[in-house]
Design an enzyme around this catalytic site. Structure first.
Site, mmCIF file in Angstrom:
data_model
loop_
_atom_site.group_PDB
_atom_site.id
_atom_site.type_symbol
_atom_site.label_atom_id
_atom_site.label_comp_id
_atom_site.label_asym_id
_atom_site.label_seq_id
_atom_site.Cartn_x
_atom_site.Cartn_y
_atom_site.Cartn_z
ATOM 1 N N GLY A 17 -4.590 4.013 -3.447
ATOM 2 C CA GLY A 17 -5.981 4.321 -3.885
ATOM 3 C C GLY A 17 -5.655 5.683 -4.133
ATOM 4 O O GLY A 17 -6.603 6.261 -4.907
ATOM 5 N N ARG B 62 -5.032 3.984 -8.323
ATOM 6 C CA ARG B 62 -6.593 4.138 -8.017
ATOM 7 C C ARG B 62 -7.234 2.890 -7.706
ATOM 8 O O ARG B 62 -8.251 2.396 -8.149
ATOM 9 C CB ARG B 62 -7.234 4.860 -9.218
ATOM 10 N N ASP C 150 0.881 -1.077 -0.164
ATOM 11 C CA ASP C 150 -0.056 0.510 -0.249
ATOM 12 C C ASP C 150 1.178 0.875 -0.240
ATOM 13 O O ASP C 150 2.099 1.443 0.358
ATOM 14 C CB ASP C 150 -1.171 -0.308 1.293
#
EC number: 7.6.2.1
Lengths: 352, 1186
Positions: free
Chosen positions: B673, B785, B390
């Site tokens: 993200g 994303r 992440d």
């Protein structure tokens, strides 16, 4: 971990900075380098070589005579007799003659040997009662079930000693005779006791508590093993202290051999008169009371006369094994040295 | 049946103050029981569980076999003793675990709580609380069950909770009672409360609740904002009352404690396969010996019946052979080592403790040590090939700093010098003075004074901009003393924005459910809060609707730029394009951006809309979807205000760690993200993307065809046109077989960046292969994303097709799916809550510790486990197969070679500790070296240290040893006597000789296998040999023989046997012959064909003697000159300073150098300069050889 929590202060969960927890224990990290391994190989080769040579020289100082008497000499008729069921119980004495070319120096040992006799079968080995043999009264009267079918005789009397091992007790006996230069037969004196381990004679085998009874009374109410001619308390008619479970021959027999071909000690030459230095050269004969049948299982019987070294009789296996090992290690060491010399040094570098 | 009512429960009906009604449903009461056993059930249940394990069941079967006298070749205690030992160890462990669970259950169950019973408040234990009870909570108390908030001491029925136990977040959250119940403040009113709640059945969703309250004929919608969940703590609230909805095991907390999926390592699976193989091997040997027995019985043993009559069974030789088969299965059972599983568990536990104890993975600032949450995966840490990371909170610190903004087409935040050149912001740059504002936060730093000027000049756009920031959020203020404000923000971005607004004179001071009080430029203004259109992942925006003191209704909205831009009023076109440029600029600098917009609302329009909202919010089904529709309707035609840029700081040591892991051939994929630009920038700043890469492919197609085309082009580009066209048609079938060839031939470096919507297409079955191909050809992969679901899909994709070990690392709730999917999940115990940590297998505070976890702990664990297994199988084969050889000499009668005591104790006493010590403490190279040479990690990835081939080799070695250990004594025993001529060539002496040789051989062997002789190893190895002799002499002593003659028949053997020189000659010969081959092999391997590890080891020795070089060489590195002449590093430093001011140009170029040189180089973090120094020495040393 619980202890860690109780630590006060802002760094409560900080692990201990101990060598153990941080895996920094002082240690020795050996490395197999040419500098250590190659000398080690040469050293081992040398050691094995020395041992091998030493053993070989020692072995060559021994003398041994093996005599298969199963059908030799006059024993062939006994052999036939034993084959025949009807005559199996009859006693048979036979004689085997042989020549000793070079005198046996020093202690001489008399062995009997059996071949193809499986003392190492599981059911055979288990078929004994160590409790009985150590003189437990209860086991004397009620032998362990492992002894089956040699636990009780047909009358229901407990057998002492029970089991297949004791039942198949080797019962040939030998008399060695020397025919000196004069041709007169001289009986070679054999010590028939002291041929067992001290621990066996004194610890592992014991007669039942005697108190004031005779040995025969102690064994009252027990039967002799099926194949035996004499009960256990009459095994040695000459020496009353060598009877019962502590009879030397019995103890020797009861120590089961690891392999189907084995020899067991029968007697040691007693250094007396003619025989102070050992066995002189000349003609000998053995008178054999031939009782033990071996033809059923294609077995062979032999006697062995031998002098000994500190590691056994005429045993060439160890010296040869050492010498072979030594030469193999030497060969490997040389090959490794060459290989290392040619290629090894390059491998040390960090690139590639 | 309560159980049945559970499984059928579709809706929950709860009536307050009506126990009779509630009892009808048999809802779970509030007693929790996480312990599995009680005193009486422990033994049967635990035994039952233990015997479900294959190994234990196997030994139980053996035990039963041994009880059958006909086939029992060993006395049963040879199996009973180890089995009982293993069972007892496991049972003790289970019992202690369970006891602690019981204790904590007890403690929780006995907590006191005030319950309203028959009109008065009584203290009750938690376990006596039932669904439908009304309970009273006081400040700082734990919430006892999932309760519906009815009323509280605070105005408007507000109350504050801390949810640390649920999700680890320590910020306060606000809950508010329905206004209709919020005045039920005293006992008498509550007594009369007979509302009925109909709600969802128990589930594990912590953030959702739907239900309806029926009271006095009205319906009131209930949602999560009105629930207090078990495990929360009441804060800043004197008291509150609540209605118990879910109790005990049905609470959301307990429902979340579900059993996590049990992960098994590769080695585990391999081990199970091998045990099956061994089992088959055992059957084969048993069969051979059984058939041998049949033949022997019929040919030879028939003749031996005089001395050993057959029993009835033996009359059938085939049956006898069959029995012998079982007897041999019993004797040879030790090839499947009973202590294997227990030992492996002990090792893993030990390795986990080493991880927990590691000071170098302890973060002192947050006081967090690394935690191995699962103890079963350690060795897999040494085999990782793919890391999925992440970004936010993992690579970055998740500390947000408001650094720039664009207001009405004007950028603020840059500092210019006198020549209008952009200046780099350093510590020395003057900060803006916020002393005009008494409420400002002194920690807030801003460098562009023009923004303050604009605020002071009361520029309406700037004012509206900060007003929005001060109004549109969900932050909770806490004013501990006058003027001392503390914000509790849900997300750090929000905190940064509100803090910025605060410093620029729009201080958010207080909020009630219906109002927000600001202090605008020193004067207090209260806004009426009409609605909060909350944020969620789909909407990617949030809005508030407020009425200002002038009575105007305004909607303020902030959100992702694309989302906001879609909803702008057409008149904003120009501003939008300027702002859009600014946004790209911000994103280019790695800043996180938000667009801000507002809208004036018509009073009447709002009223109509508000009714729709009210309706939508009472719907039970699909409430969220319906709300979204309503929200969507009003968030249209917005007017753009500007954009904010918040800086996301990289964590310490991230670029170095990534470079280092890259050198270990670990591929790192970043799944974030964030938007493309931000992600790419972070990629640059942490060295995943570099300017000297040949090509960075960006895949951002919107349709399947586009994506396919883009992927194809990229792949063609890499492979060269010809190869793809040749392979193109067949690529779906054989793409993977070609992979290795492809990967080797790629020298150039590529990177792939793929957008979320493209990824959705690329993950479809027809494209996933080409995606994977391409991704594996690239050095770095960044997916931006992506949704949490997609993260898991990507991991799954790699897991499925690459047969590689994957590791996912993340810190937030959105990483949980990925963490659970990957072979190994790592949680960063950071600031975004604990969900990731709770789902993870390992957790620590900083991304950079990953390097140590993998390269040091993982590598060691793998290395130790592999060596352990090899040796374990070796020693058991060497031990057991002696019986096989003996079978040919003892008439296949299943006679054992050894004393049964030796058989019993061999695995659990004589040989267990040295191998455990090796498995726990062995180190082939030190931690510093394994960090310095990341290539040392590669053998693990290639699965080299323990695989079927290795297993075969070590069993072969065991076989060889057993052969030699048997036949050398056999040769010697054919004609051996004791020195005093008493008989010697007999079974017991043979047994002791072989056993002693074996013990010495296996201990010498482990001595050779041990690379790291700590005191423990010495103790255990010498100790084991000593213990062997001690036990040998004890078991064969007179005393113990007299106690039970039957069980100790070997009396005196050791004394007579080991006092013989000849026996020692045999033992010496056996040892030499057994050890020399393995010594030769190791020597050849180490010195002639050394692996990297061996080189490192040998190097370390060389180093000690000769480490002097000139100082000039020390500081110099290869490739530096080229960099300077090419000017690359100049450009780099310009770029890097432009990208992120904090980044040191020097350090980045150092890293690049490291990577460029493609040499074995260190990547040790700067903490240890000493190491760095020696590393440089290292690289210079090896230079001349290049």
């Amino acid at each position: 971990m619980g202890r860690a929590k109780r630590k006060p202060g802002p760094l409560a969960r900080r692990p201990d900075n101990s060598a153990f927890k941080q895996q920094r224990l002082p240690a020795w990290s050996p490395m197999l380098t040419a500098n250590t391994v190659l000398p080690f190989f040469y050293f081992m080769a040398l050691i094995c070589m020395l041992l091998g040579v030493w053993l070989l020289l020692t072995v060559q100082g021994t003398q041994e005579i093996k005599l298969d008497y199963t059908e030799a000499g006059t024993c062939d008729k006994c052999f036939e007799k034993r084959k025949n069921v009807s005559s199996a119980a009859e006693s048979c004495i036979c004689k085997v003659v042989f020549l000793v070319e070079k005198p046996f120096k020093g202690d001489v040992f008399f062995y009997y040997g059996l071949q193809n006799f499986h003392q190492n079968l599981r059911r055979y080995m288990d078929s004994r009662d160590d409790g009985q043999l150590v003189g437990r009264k209860s086991n004397l009267k009620e032998p362990s079930s492992y002894c089956e079918p040699f636990a009780k005789d047909q009358n229901g009397l407990p057998i002492a000693p029970c089991g297949a091992v004791a039942n198949s007790f080797f019962n040939d006996s030998f008399t060695l005779t020397y025919y000196g230069s004069s041709g007169d037969p001289v009986k070679v004196p054999l010590l028939r006791t002291g041929i067992t381990w001290y621990t066996d004679k004194n610890v592992k085998y014991r007669n039942p508590q005697i108190d004031n009874l005779t040995l025969a009374q102690v064994f009252e109410g027990t039967a002799k093993p099926l194949y035996w001619k004499k009960p256990v308390y009459e095994l040695d008619p000459l020496d009353p202290t060598n009877n019962g479970f502590i009879n030397d021959d019995l103890i020797v027999w009861m120590r089961e051999a690891a392999f189907p071909n084995f020899k067991k000690l029968y007697g040691v030459l007693y250094h007396d008169k003619l025989f102070t230095d050992g066995l002189p050269a000349g003609n000998y004969s053995i008178d054999i009371s031939y009782n033990f049948p071996v033809q059923y299982f294609q077995g062979r019987k032999e006697v062995v006369l031998t002098t000994l070294t500190w590691f056994g009789g005429q045993n060439y296996f160890l010296p040869i094994a050492y010498l072979v090992t030594s030469s193999l290690i030497l060969l490997i060491a040389v090959i490794l040295t060459v290989a290392w010399w040619k290629f090894g040094k390059k491998g040390k570098n960090m690139e590639e | 049946m309560p159980v049945c009512s559970l499984c059928l429960e579709r809706e929950r009906h709860v009536k307050a103050n009506d126990p009779d009604y509630n009892e009808k449903f048999f809802y779970a009461d509030n007693r929790i029981k996480t312990s599995k056993y009680n005193i009486f059930t422990f033994l049967p249940m635990n035994l039952f569980e233990q015997f479900q394990r294959v190994a234990n069941a196997y030994f139980l079967v053996l035990l039963i076999l041994q009880l059958i006298p006909e086939i029992s070749s060993l006395s049963p205690f040879t199996t009973i003793v180890p089995l009982v030992l293993v069972l007892v160890i496991t049972a003790i462990k289970d019992a202690t675990d369970d006891y602690f669970r019981y204790k904590s259950d007890q403690q929780v169950n006995n907590r006191q709580s005030q319950v309203l019973i028959r009109g008065c408040l009584q203290n009750e234990k938690w376990m006596n609380i039932h669904v439908g009870d009304i309970i009273r909570l006081e400040n700082n108390q734990f919430v006892a069950a999932d309760i519906l908030l009815l009323s509280s001491s605070e105005p408007y029925g507000l109350c504050y909770i801390e949810t640390a136990e649920l999700d680890g977040e320590t910020n306060l959250k606000v809950r508010q009672a329905l206004s209709i119940t919020s005045d039920l403040g005293d006992v008498s009113k509550l007594m009369d409360f007979d509302g009925k709640v109909i709600c969802e059945p128990p589930n594990n969703k912590l953030d959702r609740f739907t239900g309806t309250l029926y009271w006095r004929g009205n319906r009131y919608p209930l949602d999560n904002e009105k629930m207090l969940l078990r495990g929360c703590v009441l804060r800043n609230t004197e008291w509150c009352f609540g209605l118990v909805i879910f109790a005990g095991l049905q609470t959301k907390l307990m429902q979340n404690c579900g059993r996590t999926k049990f992960k098994r390592t590769n080695i585990d699976k391999l081990m199970n396969t091998l045990v099956l193989w061994i089992f088959a091997f055992l059957i084969c040997m048993g069969a051979i010996l059984g058939i041998g027995n049949t033949i022997w019985e019929s040919l030879i043993d028939t003749n031996f019946q005089v001395y050993l009559p057959w029993n009835t069974i033996q009359n059938n030789v085939v049956f006898s052979g069959f029995l012998t088969f079982w007897s041999y299965v019993i004797i040879l059972n030790t090839v499947v080592p009973i202590s294997l599983y227990v030992s492996v568990e002990i090792l893993r536990l030990g390795h986990s403790y080493f991880i927990n104890w590691d000071l170098k993975m302890y973060h002192s600032r947050t006081d967090t040590a690394a935690v191995a949450r699962t103890t079963t995966l350690n060795e897999e840490l040494g085999q990782v090939e793919f890391i999925f990371s992440d970004k936010t909170g993992t690579l970055t610190q998740n500390i947000m700093v408001f650094s720039k903004c664009s207001i009405n087409g004007h950028i603020y935040g840059d500092v210019y010098d006198e020549f209008s050149q952009k200046m780099e912001i350093t510590d020395k740059t003057a900060c803006v003075d916020f002393s005009f504002n008494p409420l400002s936060d002194t920690r807030f730093k801003f460098y562009d004074s023009s923004l303050v000027e604009a605020v002071k000049l009361e520029d309406p756009a700037v004012q509206e901009f900060f007003r929005l920031l001060a109004l549109c959020h969900t932050v909770m203020p806490e004013e501990k003393s006058e003027g001392h404000l503390v914000y509790q923000a849900q997300s750090p971005d929000e905190g940064a924005l509100v803090t910025a607004a605060r410093n620029f004179g729009f201080v958010f001071r207080a909020r009630t459910p219906e109002t927000i009080t600001l202090c605008e430029m020193g004067e207090a203004v209260t806004y009426q809060l009409l609605a909060i259109l909350d944020f969620n992942n789909v909407r990617k925006r949030m809005s508030v609707i407020v009425r200002n003191p002038e009575g105007q209704v305004k909607l303020y909205c902030k959100g992702a730029d694309t989302i906001i831009f879609e909803r702008l009023d057409p008149s904003n076109e120009d501003l939008m394009s300027t702002t859009s440029e600014h946004l790209s600029e911000f994103a280019g600098e790695g800043l996180r951006t938000l667009a801000l917009a507002y809208k004036d609302l018509d009073e009447d329009y709002f009223k109509v809309w508000n009714k729709k909202l009210l309706f939508a919010s009472t719907v039970i089904e699909n409430r969220e979807d319906q709300l979204d529709v309503v929200y969507e309707e009003i968030e249209q035609g917005l007017k753009l205000l500007g954009a904010t840029a918040v800086e996301d700081k990289l964590q310490e040591g991230v670029p170095q760690t990534i470079a280092c892991l890259g050198l270990a051939d670990i591929k790192i994929w970043v799944l974030t993200g964030d938007k493309l630009e931000t992600a790419m920038n972070i990629g640059y700043s942490c060295n995943m993307l570099r300017d000297d890469m040949n090509e960075v492919f960006v895949i951002s197609g919107h349709t399947l065809v586009e994506v396919q085309q883009e992927l194809r082009t990229a792949k063609e580009h890499i492979l060269g046109l010809s190869r793809v066209s040749a392979a193109g048609d067949v690529e779906k079938t054989d793409a993977f077989s070609d992979d290795s060839v492809f990967e080797e031939t790629i020298i150039a470096e590529y990177a792939l960046v793929i957008n979320g919507h493209s990824l959705a297409h690329a993950l479809e079955p027809q494209l996933e292969h080409i995606l994977l191909d391409l991704a594996c050809l690239c050095k770095s992969v960044i997916c931006c994303r992506v949704t949490p679901m997609q993260k898991a899909q990507v991991v799954e994709l790699v897991k499925r097709h690459k047969r590689a070990i994957t590791l996912a690392i993340g810190d937030g709730a959105n990483d949980v799916s990925m963490i659970k999917t990957a072979h190994i999940g790592v949680g960063i115990s950071g600031q975004e809550g604990m969900q990731a940590v709770l789902a993870s297998d390992y957790s620590f505070a900083q991304f950079r510790y990953l390097q140590r976890l993998l390269l040091v702990h993982g590598r060691w664990s793998y290395f130790r486990m592999c060596n352990f297994l090899c040796y374990f199988f070796y020693k058991n084969f060497a031990f057991t197969l002696v019986h096989f050889w003996y079978g040919f000499f003892c008439g296949f009668s299943a006679q054992t070679v050894y004393d049964q005591w030796f058989i019993t104790l061999y695995n659990i006493v004589y040989t267990s500790l040295p191998v455990l010590a090796m498995g726990l403490f062995d180190q082939d190279v030190s931690d510093q070296y394994s960090l310095r040479y990341p290539s040392l990690y590669k053998p693990g990835q290639q699965n080299l240290l323990f695989n079927k081939r290795q297993f075969f080799l070590c069993t072969l070695q065991g076989l060889g040893t057993s052969f030699l250990v048997f036949f050398i004594p056999y040769g010697a025993f054919s004609d051996i006597v004791k020195e005093d001529a008493t008989q010697f060539s007999e079974q017991q002496v043979f047994a002791v000789t072989i056993a002693t040789s074996l013990i010495i051989v296996v201990n010498v062997q482990i001595g050779l296998d041990t690379h790291y002789w700590a005191a423990v190893n010495h103790l255990f190895i010498w100790g084991s040999v000593t213990l062997y002799f001690a036990i040998l002499f004890t078991v064969q002593s007179n005393g113990i023989f007299f106690i039970i003659p039957k069980n100790f028949p070997f009396v005196g053997t050791a004394r007579n046997c080991l006092s013989e020189k000849s026996v020692w000659l045999i033992i010496l010969l056996t040892t030499v012959v057994c050890v020399v081959p393995s010594l030769v092999v190791s020597f050849l391997r180490v010195d002639l064909f050394p692996t990297l590890t061996d080189k490192e080891r040998s190097l370390r020795r060389v180093r000690r003697t000769s480490s002097r070089r000139s100082a000039y060489a020390f500081s110099h590195q290869q490739g530096y000159g080229e960099l300077i002449t090419s000017g690359k590093n100049m450009r780099m430093s310009v770029v890097s300073s432009a990208c992120s001011p904090e980044r040191e140009p020097h350090s980045s170029s150092w890293i690049e150098n490291v990577i460029k040189s493609k040499n074995e180089v260190s990547c040790i973090s700067d903490e240890s300069t000493e190491l760095k120094q020696s590393n440089r020495l290292q690289s210079t040393q090896s230079e001349p050889d290049l």
